[in-house]
Design an enzyme around this catalytic site. Structure first.
Site, PDB file in Angstrom:
ATOM      1  N   GLY B  31       0.795  -1.223   0.000  1.00 40.56           N
ATOM      2  CA  GLY B  31       0.000   0.000   0.000  1.00 40.56           C
ATOM      3  C   GLY B  31       0.826   1.272   0.000  1.00 40.56           C
ATOM      4  O   GLY B  31       0.288   2.358  -0.207  1.00 40.56           O
ATOM      5  N   CYS B 240     -27.176  -8.982 -17.166  1.00 39.65           N
ATOM      6  CA  CYS B 240     -26.596  -8.790 -18.503  1.00 39.65           C
ATOM      7  C   CYS B 240     -27.613  -9.203 -19.565  1.00 39.65           C
ATOM      8  O   CYS B 240     -28.173 -10.305 -19.503  1.00 39.65           O
ATOM      9  CB  CYS B 240     -25.324  -9.626 -18.647  1.00 39.65           C
ATOM     10  SG  CYS B 240     -24.670  -9.616 -20.336  1.00 39.65           S
ATOM     11  N   CYS B 243     -25.854 -12.401 -21.603  1.00 40.73           N
ATOM     12  CA  CYS B 243     -25.586 -13.710 -20.996  1.00 40.73           C
ATOM     13  C   CYS B 243     -26.423 -13.958 -19.749  1.00 40.73           C
ATOM     14  O   CYS B 243     -26.354 -15.031 -19.167  1.00 40.73           O
ATOM     15  CB  CYS B 243     -24.099 -13.865 -20.680  1.00 40.73           C
ATOM     16  SG  CYS B 243     -23.576 -13.002 -19.178  1.00 40.73           S
ATOM     17  N   CYS B 265     -22.302  -7.226 -19.909  1.00 37.60           N
ATOM     18  CA  CYS B 265     -21.122  -7.406 -19.068  1.00 37.60           C
ATOM     19  C   CYS B 265     -19.980  -6.519 -19.557  1.00 37.60           C
ATOM     20  O   CYS B 265     -19.690  -6.499 -20.757  1.00 37.60           O
ATOM     21  CB  CYS B 265     -20.619  -8.851 -19.130  1.00 37.60           C
ATOM     22  SG  CYS B 265     -21.675 -10.046 -18.336  1.00 37.60           S
ATOM     23  N   CYS B 271     -18.425 -12.691 -20.345  1.00 37.32           N
ATOM     24  CA  CYS B 271     -19.721 -12.755 -21.027  1.00 37.32           C
ATOM     25  C   CYS B 271     -19.686 -13.803 -22.144  1.00 37.32           C
ATOM     26  O   CYS B 271     -20.583 -14.636 -22.265  1.00 37.32           O
ATOM     27  CB  CYS B 271     -20.043 -11.368 -21.589  1.00 37.32           C
ATOM     28  SG  CYS B 271     -21.759 -11.156 -22.078  1.00 37.32           S
TER      29      CYS B 271
END
Lengths: 363, 291, 185
Positions: B31, B240, B243, B265, B271
């Protein structure tokens, strides 16, 4: 029927082809040559060398041609090439006092040893479009360059200007080490030397208008060739590698003294590859403004005094890249904002706090 | 075929050494943003130069590279970066998340869970999570040193007071191992939970800002929130349309002049994989991609 | 005659770095790394030096390793200079000689904790036994044959400052970043 958008590869190829056609222009016209650009658009070439940080006039000319005359794009090409070059060593500091000057003026003394040489300046041209250029005209013969002493040296003899003592501390290298703040003067000058001319110009102008005023006079401005030498330890001597053209500006700034320094003139310094006096003068004004801390002056909040602000934003390759990146797709972040705004609005509407009505989303 | 005019993966070896040292320190201090001497690359700053330099320093000839932008392999900048590495490193490429050993991304984390054998490289525009609260590096560095993140909490709390929500939808700040607050790059906050204890190594490169940082595998990553306003990984409230996935992040597409919409997607590989497996969304029947 | 280095530097250094990255990202994992023999270092340590050291990094060599041959090899192939522990980016040697100088190595500053040294410890053996490791990079816990020393706990306690260790043995490599919690078992 919905067809998913595909074909990024084809689109890129087509764009490249189109770009190549546009770059070439009308095929019935002769293609412009690098030597013509380097010879006749010299100041454009010099700016690309200075901000590209690479002294190679032919390459700069080629970059301008490839960039269709977009100088920042050309500078970018040079920078990206420069970073791939191996580093064999470093030169000894160039001696600008030994410069073979084609131009040398001082605004502080009417005359000084060596005299005032106007050289190839636009200064006293009337800015009238010269339609005679359309027809080829004869050019006057060239004049030999001359060496002459630094004007600020005369002020130094009387102790009227701050000393500029030689300093053998190895300067930092912005291209090898990430910028860390506070930066010393050598590092600041390095950043300013390759900084965007327009940005430095505007900052310098702002000091003249009172945002960090430095009372600058052009002590001397000179343009000419200096010899670049490199020490070869194995041979125990330094050898000349060649000559580079430089523009140098030293400003003399009124200074009434501070808690730590007596009243004397102080200096601002600008040095740029090639011929660019606008950049060199602007650089010396910004350099002087950034020196407030070492001279014990007050920080007035002026942008040109703010080292972090100036150094973080002066590079046009960084700036143009980040600016232009917002034309890349941002569907995902935009979609996340859209979803958030819709949600906040829906809740506000439900609570009856908004008096506008939102048309329903069409699905 | 590798372009012989340039070194393997474009960068010279000295530059790679410098970047590699920065990456190792980044991994050792999760970080924390390690400064590095970012180079000018043959693509503009802001277009993934940080990610490209990290990828170039990590790539081996045996890698299989996937490059996505907005979740998709075929967006123009993803294509351009993929081509760059095909040309300079002769590396194998794929669009399938599961086949990739190294994935360079802009703005998304794939839907398919990542594995221990994968490295994610994020392109980062502004690595400093505090930058828009305090523009000065000299100040934000002090805040990180002291773990003084009061400014960030005040900002998030003001959002809640004003809007009832934290008004950060992407690049949502995270706390790493309870020490450094970190920018996850502009991924939607939907993707934030994928950062927590990920089996894959995550590397972040910011070229223009000259910073590299990292999340080693299984690092604890917490999205900042408040007890009474817990973090929510939200997305559009749709499935979606191609899909039928209800748990993937969606792009909104305007499909006709009347402003009709559909949702698909954003992860194109995810997808396509679902459709190949027989999943069909609201508008999915009979559609096919054209190349 | 200087000992050999990599023959195809860009590709071999890339593989060596990935091994080092893998080790540092997963403390306790022992990875294979290919490097030259006959340098006076293990192939693993030699590979690390070739991959990470250059003109900008100072190296402290433990007396046990400090020979003209190794100095010549490092200078010729990397350009790195030799320095006292206080100026070292890398410290190379066996644990007995590194442990006493650990307090003298740069551990970074609270605002720049990355400016710290990386000791490379040459070991007689390296195995997944001994000290229990937990922390970032480790799913549950790992074990590594670390020397029995309070130095690792002290190093972790200095976070975010601290040293990040590599342990080398033959063609094998493991790492211990400052974030790892070490329990002696």
């Amino acid at each position: 029927m919905y067809v998913a958008v595909k074909g990024g590869e084809r689109a890129i190829d087509a764009a490249h082809d189109w770009l190549a056609r546009e770059r070439r222009g009308a095929p019935e016209l002769a293609e412009i040559g690098n030597d013509q650009i380097a010879g006749q658009l010299k100041l454009a070439t010099d700016r690309v060398m200075a901000e590209g940080s690479l002294y190679d006039r032919d390459l700069a000319a080629l970059a301008i041609r490839q960039a269709r005359g977009d100088l920042i794009e050309a500078i970018f090409l040079i920078r990206a090439y420069r970073t791939t070059l191996p580093r064999f060593g470093h030169s000894v500091p160039v001696e600008t006092a030994a410069m073979a000057c084609i131009r040398r003026i001082s605004a502080t003394f009417k005359d000084a040893p060596g005299g005032q040489i106007l050289g190839p300046t636009f200064d006293y041209t009337h800015r009238l479009i010269d339609f005679a250029l359309l027809a080829e005209g004869a050019v006057p013969p060239p004049r030999d360059p001359e060496t002459m002493p630094h004007v600020t040296g005369f002020l130094g003899r009387d102790g009227l200007i701050e000393a500029a003592d030689p300093d053998d501390t190895e300067p930092g290298d912005l291209t090898r080490t990430p910028l860390s703040l506070p930066a010393d003067r050598a590092l600041r000058l390095q950043a300013l030397a390759r900084a965007d001319e327009g940005f430095i110009l505007s900052l310098a102008y702002s000091t003249q208008r009172g945002y960090g005023r430095t009372h600058a006079f052009v002590g001397e401005l000179r343009i000419g060739l200096v010899t670049v030498e490199m020490e070869i330890p194995e041979l125990g001597l330094s050898i000349a590698l060649g000559e580079v053209e430089l523009t140098e500006c030293e400003t003399v700034n009124q200074f009434l003294g501070s808690k730590t320094e007596p009243a004397q003139f102080t200096r601002g310094y600008g040095l740029v590859l090639g011929q660019s006096e606008r950049k060199a003068i602007a650089m010396s004004l910004v350099d002087r403004a950034l020196r407030w801390k070492e001279l014990g002056e007050d920080f007035t909040g002026a942008p040109a005094q703010d080292e972090e602000f100036v150094l973080s934003h002066c590079d046009n390759i960084q700036a143009t890249g980040f600016l232009e990146h917002i034309k890349l797709p941002h569907y995902v972040d935009f979609q996340s904002e859209l979803e958030l705004i819709r949600r906040i609005r829906a809740e506000a509407l439900k609570q009856g706090t908004a008096d506008t009505t939102e048309p329903e989303d069409r699905a | 075929m590798t372009d012989q005019a340039y070194n393997f993966a474009y960068l010279d070896e000295d530059t790679k050494r410098m970047i590699r040292r920065a990456i190792l320190k980044g991994v050792a201090i999760p970080g924390y943003q390690v400064p590095f001497a970012s180079r000018e690359m043959p693509m503009p700053y802001g277009w993934g130069t940080g990610g490209v330099q990290v990828t170039a320093a990590c790539l081996t000839p045996e890698d299989t590279l996937k490059v996505i932008d907005q979740g998709a392999d075929d967006t123009t900048n993803a294509v351009s970066i993929r081509r760059f590495f095909q040309r300079t490193a002769d590396v194998a490429v794929t669009e399938h998340t599961r086949d990739a050993t190294l994935i360079q991304t802009r703005h998304r984390i794939p839907e398919e869970p990542l594995t221990e054998d994968q490295i994610m490289v994020f392109q980062v525009p502004i690595p400093e999570p505090l930058r828009f609260l305090e523009p000065r590096e000299t100040e934000t560095r002090k805040m990180h040193e002291l773990s003084d993140y009061g400014l960030m909490h005040v900002k998030l709390y003001e959002d809640i007071a004003k809007n009832g929500h934290i008004a950060t939808a992407y690049d949502y700040p995270v706390m790493v191992e309870e020490h450094y607050v970190m920018s996850p790059s502009p991924i939607p906050r939907f993707d934030n939970p994928k950062l927590d204890r990920s089996p894959a190594l995550m590397l972040f490169g910011a070229g223009r800002e000259q910073r590299i940082y990292a999340l080693p595998p299984y690092t604890k990553v917490r999205s900042l929130d408040f007890e009474d306003h817990p973090f929510e990984a939200s997305k559009a409230d749709h499935a979606c349309d191609l899909c039928g996935a209800e748990d993937s992040y969606l792009d909104e597409v305007i499909v006709d002049d009347a402003g009709g919409r559909m949702f698909v997607c954003s992860d194109t590989d995810h997808c396509a994989g679902r459709r190949a497996a027989g999943h069909v969304g609201r508008l999915g029947a009979g559609t096919e991609d054209v190349k | 005659m200087t000992a050999p280095a990599f023959t195809d530097t860009p590709r071999e250094a890339a593989r060596a770095f990935r091994a080092a990255l893998d080790a540092m990202a997963r403390p306790g994992r022992i990875v294979e790394i290919a490097g030259p023999s006959g340098t006076g270092l293990s192939p693993a340590a030699a590979a690390l030096v070739l991959t990470l050291a250059d003109r900008g990094t100072g190296i402290w060599l433990a007396p046990a390793l400090d020979t003209p041959g190794l100095r010549g090899w490092i200078t010729f192939h990397t350009g790195a200079g030799f320095t006292a522990p206080e100026g070292a980016t890398f410290a190379l040697g066996p644990w007995e000689e590194i442990e006493p100088i650990l307090p003298r190595l740069p551990a970074g500053q609270p605002d720049y904790p990355d400016r710290s040294a990386t000791p490379i410890i040459e070991c007689q053996s390296l195995s997944k036994t001994g000290a229990r490791l937990t922390g970032p990079g480790i799913r549950d816990s790992a074990r590594l044959s670390l020397p029995d020393s309070p130095a690792f706990a002290a190093n972790a306690a200095a976070f975010p400052c601290g040293l990040d260790f590599f342990f080398t043995c033959g063609a094998h490599l493991a790492a211990l970043p400052r974030t790892t919690h070490v329990e002696v078992c």
